[in-house]
Structure formats: structure tokens, C-alpha cells
Enzyme design. Sequence first.
Site, PDB file in Angstrom:
ATOM      1  N   GLU A 174       0.839  -1.202   0.000  1.00 42.75           N
ATOM      2  CA  GLU A 174       0.000   0.000   0.000  1.00 42.75           C
ATOM      3  C   GLU A 174       0.876   1.256   0.000  1.00 42.75           C
ATOM      4  O   GLU A 174       1.759   1.408   0.816  1.00 42.75           O
ATOM      5  CB  GLU A 174      -0.937   0.000   1.215  1.00 42.75           C
ATOM      6  CG  GLU A 174      -1.935  -1.146   1.221  1.00 42.75           C
ATOM      7  CD  GLU A 174      -2.934  -1.105   0.063  1.00 42.75           C
ATOM      8  OE1 GLU A 174      -3.036  -0.055  -0.606  1.00 42.75           O
ATOM      9  OE2 GLU A 174      -3.608  -2.129  -0.152  1.00 42.75           O
ATOM     10  N   ARG A 204     -18.290  -0.068   4.646  1.00 45.29           N
ATOM     11  CA  ARG A 204     -19.259  -0.818   3.841  1.00 45.29           C
ATOM     12  C   ARG A 204     -20.062  -1.765   4.731  1.00 45.29           C
ATOM     13  O   ARG A 204     -21.249  -2.022   4.500  1.00 45.29           O
ATOM     14  CB  ARG A 204     -18.480  -1.613   2.777  1.00 45.29           C
ATOM     15  CG  ARG A 204     -19.290  -2.435   1.820  1.00 45.29           C
ATOM     16  CD  ARG A 204     -18.373  -3.162   0.824  1.00 45.29           C
ATOM     17  NE  ARG A 204     -17.360  -3.994   1.480  1.00 45.29           N
ATOM     18  CZ  ARG A 204     -17.561  -5.248   1.887  1.00 45.29           C
ATOM     19  NH1 ARG A 204     -18.737  -5.816   1.740  1.00 45.29           N
ATOM     20  NH2 ARG A 204     -16.588  -5.939   2.462  1.00 45.29           N
ATOM     21  N   CYS A 228      -8.651  -1.411   7.666  1.00 43.98           N
ATOM     22  CA  CYS A 228      -7.227  -1.471   7.289  1.00 43.98           C
ATOM     23  C   CYS A 228      -6.686  -0.085   6.993  1.00 43.98           C
ATOM     24  O   CYS A 228      -5.636   0.302   7.517  1.00 43.98           O
ATOM     25  CB  CYS A 228      -7.028  -2.399   6.090  1.00 43.98           C
ATOM     26  SG  CYS A 228      -7.184  -4.143   6.538  1.00 43.98           S
ATOM     27  N   HIS A 235      -1.500  -5.531   2.031  1.00 42.24           N
ATOM     28  CA  HIS A 235      -2.729  -6.319   1.919  1.00 42.24           C
ATOM     29  C   HIS A 235      -2.412  -7.663   1.258  1.00 42.24           C
ATOM     30  O   HIS A 235      -1.622  -7.722   0.306  1.00 42.24           O
ATOM     31  CB  HIS A 235      -3.773  -5.588   1.060  1.00 42.24           C
ATOM     32  CG  HIS A 235      -4.811  -4.877   1.859  1.00 42.24           C
ATOM     33  ND1 HIS A 235      -5.055  -3.523   1.745  1.00 42.24           N
ATOM     34  CD2 HIS A 235      -5.692  -5.331   2.800  1.00 42.24           C
ATOM     35  CE1 HIS A 235      -6.036  -3.185   2.575  1.00 42.24           C
ATOM     36  NE2 HIS A 235      -6.438  -4.252   3.223  1.00 42.24           N
TER      37      HIS A 235
HETATM   38  N1  PCA Z   1      -9.233  -6.365   5.897  1.00 44.33           N
HETATM   39  C1  PCA Z   1     -10.143  -5.268   6.107  1.00 44.33           C
HETATM   40  C2  PCA Z   1     -10.157  -5.028   7.576  1.00 44.33           C
HETATM   41  C3  PCA Z   1      -9.392  -6.141   8.190  1.00 44.33           C
HETATM   42  C4  PCA Z   1      -8.823  -6.886   7.073  1.00 44.33           C
HETATM   43  O1  PCA Z   1      -8.063  -7.837   7.177  1.00 44.33           O
HETATM   44  C5  PCA Z   1      -9.781  -4.022   5.298  1.00 44.33           C
HETATM   45  O2  PCA Z   1      -9.162  -4.167   4.231  1.00 44.33           O
HETATM   46  O3  PCA Z   1     -10.092  -2.921   5.723  1.00 44.33           O
END
Ligand code: PCA
Length: 212
Positions: A80, A90, A143, A166
Site C-alpha cells: 500500500e 461498507r 485497514c 494487503h
Molecule cells: N481487511 C479489512 C479489515 C481487516 C482486514 O483484514 C480491510 O481491508 O479494511
Amino acid sequence: MTVVLLTGFGPFDGQGVNASWLAVSEAATRWKGPEELVVRELPVSFRGARQQLRVAVAEVEPDLVVCVGEAGGRAAVGLERVAVNVIDARIPDVDGSAPVDVPVVAGAPAAFFSTLPVKACALAVREAGVPVEISNTAGLYVCNATFYALQHLLSARPQVRSGFVHLPRTPAQVDPGAPSMSTADAATGLLAVLRAVLSTTTDVWVSAGTLA
Ligand code: PCA
């Protein structure tokens, strides 16, 4: 001693597991040092994740912090690039909280960049044989909010580098044919990210388009 803090998230959205915590746990078992690696599981809670992360940073006093989350629908490790100062949930978090169009930190800057060398990390993950991409949005959910809170917290401490990765869901979490990544590959990717950060002071200069 250099100390690394690596976090993953607990389950959310009706899932029994979170791919990020599975991969963080496996990365910890495969860690060979010489740096110290500390791992923590954060709840998928707007309030709880940032509180627990703040406590962990205060306790562990890390030189490097990498938070990791799961991104359903993605097929590659995602470095990221930027955290934005807005929440637009959401679905409710594990506390039932679902803020819409509110800042992560009131009055704070619109965005913070990752202070990881994201291109060097991406090249290292690719070199390790794991699909990778630079991502320009961590979403607008827990996140991104945790990533933003981390960058805001550490903006006064530029010697501590920090960022967010991610990961795809595991094959067991998705329907056949849907994008996924094994926990073993995801952990390999995370270890490559950490090793790249620890061995890189300035980022490499390559187009994101050449990383695919
Ligand atoms: N993914 C979510 C929240 C926790 C996770 O593992 C996100 O991308 O916000």
C-alpha cells in the site's frame, strides 16, 4: 537490537479466519533474525485496532512496523502506497461500528504515504516468486484507518519506518477459481518485504507498470 513489529487482523465479514493473521503467524515461525520480530493480532475494530497498535508501538519500541490485512478479490501481495484520512464503512466492524464519511483523525492531513521503500519491497517479493503489486488504495475500512493512524502516530518519529501490506484470501476462504494465495506464499512475500526494508535505505526507482 533492531526490532520489527508485524501485525495481522482477526476474522471479520463472517469469515472464520483472516488470511493476514495466518500469514503473519507463519512468517513468525520462519523468522531467522538477527533482528527481533514481534507479532500482534489486531481486532477488526476502528477503535480497538488503533488503540492496540498504539499500545504495541509504545511497548515494543519498534524500528519498523508493518501492518497486514486481508483484501478479498485481490490475487497479489499489495504494497500500500498511501493511507487516507477518511472512513466510509461498507459493513460494521466487530464492535458494530460503521462510520460513514468521517476522518480517521480529525484535523489531520488528508493522507500519509507509506514510509516503506514500496518499489524495493515489490521487487523483493517478485524475486521470491510471489505475485505482487503496488496498491494506491487500502480501501476506506479498518485497514486504511489503522494504516492512517499508524502513519499519523509515527509522523513525529521519521526514524521508525512503517507501512501496510494487503494479502489475498487463502484458497480455503474463497469459491473455486476466485483470487487467492496460499498462506505459505503470503508468508514468503511478507518475509521478503521485511528483508527488503531492513536492507534498503532509499527506494529504487522503477515504474509500477514494470512490476506486474
Ligand atoms: N481487511 C479489512 C479489515 C481487516 C482486514 O483484514 C480491510 O481491508 O479494511
